[in-house]
Design a protein around this motif. Structure first.
Motif, PDB file in Angstrom:
ATOM      1  N   ASP A 114      -4.243   0.367 -10.376  1.00 32.42           N
ATOM      2  CA  ASP A 114      -3.563  -0.066  -9.151  1.00 32.42           C
ATOM      3  C   ASP A 114      -3.013  -1.476  -9.307  1.00 32.42           C
ATOM      4  O   ASP A 114      -1.887  -1.761  -8.878  1.00 32.42           O
ATOM      5  CB  ASP A 114      -4.515  -0.013  -7.956  1.00 32.42           C
ATOM      6  CG  ASP A 114      -4.820   1.411  -7.507  1.00 32.42           C
ATOM      7  OD1 ASP A 114      -4.323   2.374  -8.129  1.00 32.42           O
ATOM      8  OD2 ASP A 114      -5.570   1.551  -6.518  1.00 32.42           O
TER       9      ASP A 114
ATOM     10  N   LYS B 243       0.893  -2.625  -9.036  1.00 35.49           N
ATOM     11  CA  LYS B 243       1.331  -3.685  -8.122  1.00 35.49           C
ATOM     12  C   LYS B 243       2.103  -4.761  -8.873  1.00 35.49           C
ATOM     13  O   LYS B 243       3.135  -5.238  -8.397  1.00 35.49           O
ATOM     14  CB  LYS B 243       0.127  -4.300  -7.405  1.00 35.49           C
ATOM     15  CG  LYS B 243      -0.508  -3.383  -6.385  1.00 35.49           C
ATOM     16  CD  LYS B 243      -1.745  -4.017  -5.774  1.00 35.49           C
ATOM     17  CE  LYS B 243      -2.457  -3.083  -4.831  1.00 35.49           C
ATOM     18  NZ  LYS B 243      -3.677  -3.674  -4.257  1.00 35.49           N
TER      19      LYS B 243
ATOM     20  N   LEU C  85       2.458   1.581  -3.462  1.00 37.58           N
ATOM     21  CA  LEU C  85       1.441   2.023  -4.410  1.00 37.58           C
ATOM     22  C   LEU C  85       1.170   3.520  -4.235  1.00 37.58           C
ATOM     23  O   LEU C  85       1.080   4.267  -5.214  1.00 37.58           O
ATOM     24  CB  LEU C  85       0.164   1.210  -4.229  1.00 37.58           C
ATOM     25  CG  LEU C  85      -0.975   1.503  -5.188  1.00 37.58           C
ATOM     26  CD1 LEU C  85      -0.562   1.257  -6.629  1.00 37.58           C
ATOM     27  CD2 LEU C  85      -2.182   0.631  -4.834  1.00 37.58           C
ATOM     28  N   ASN C  86       1.093   3.958  -3.005  1.00 29.45           N
ATOM     29  CA  ASN C  86       0.888   5.372  -2.711  1.00 29.45           C
ATOM     30  C   ASN C  86       2.042   6.216  -3.253  1.00 29.45           C
ATOM     31  O   ASN C  86       1.819   7.291  -3.826  1.00 29.45           O
ATOM     32  CB  ASN C  86       0.741   5.575  -1.201  1.00 29.45           C
ATOM     33  CG  ASN C  86       0.341   6.989  -0.851  1.00 29.45           C
ATOM     34  OD1 ASN C  86      -0.597   7.531  -1.416  1.00 29.45           O
ATOM     35  ND2 ASN C  86       1.072   7.581   0.081  1.00 29.45           N
TER      36      ASN C  86
ATOM     37  N   ASP D 211       0.830  -1.207   0.000  1.00 25.19           N
ATOM     38  CA  ASP D 211       0.000   0.000   0.000  1.00 25.19           C
ATOM     39  C   ASP D 211       0.867   1.260   0.000  1.00 25.19           C
ATOM     40  O   ASP D 211       0.567   2.230  -0.694  1.00 25.19           O
ATOM     41  CB  ASP D 211      -0.959   0.014   1.186  1.00 25.19           C
ATOM     42  CG  ASP D 211      -2.076  -1.005   1.047  1.00 25.19           C
ATOM     43  OD1 ASP D 211      -2.342  -1.455  -0.091  1.00 25.19           O
ATOM     44  OD2 ASP D 211      -2.681  -1.358   2.076  1.00 25.19           O
TER      45      ASP D 211
END
Length: 98
Positions: free
Chosen positions: A83, A87, A62-63, A59
């Motif tokens: 997304d 990933k 990804l951010n 997370d």
């Protein structure tokens, strides 16, 4: 009338046949910086360089991609990626070369 479901099923498969592989996406978008480590980008398949980043969790990674980090602009060079695609690219780049 049995042919209609078959045609519909084939139409749904067309996007899958045209989908790019993760490696192709990497070569189009991420390669520019991650192949040579431009601006301290972790190099592709350099497990040790990716290790501290992965420890932060997917997370957080990804951010960082979506919002940009240091010299990496928001979205990296793959501004149209989902997304899930981001990933997959992170997993590809952070894994040992096969």
């Amino acid at each position: 009338m049995k042919i209609l479901p078959i045609i519909a099923g084939l139409i749904l498969l067309v996007p899958l046949a045209n989908a790019e592989s993760v490696e192709e996406q990497y070569k189009k978008a991420c390669f520019v910086c991650h192949d040579t480590g431009v601006a301290n980008a972790p190099k592709v398949h350099d497990v040790e360089a990716w290790k501290p980043r992965l420890e932060k969790g997917m997370d957080a990674l990804l951010n960082s991609v979506k919002n940009g980090l240091n010299a990496m602009p928001p979205g990296g060079m793959c501004t149209g990626c989902s997304d899930e695609e981001y990933k997959a690219l992170i997993q590809y780049m952070s894994s040992p070369q096969q």
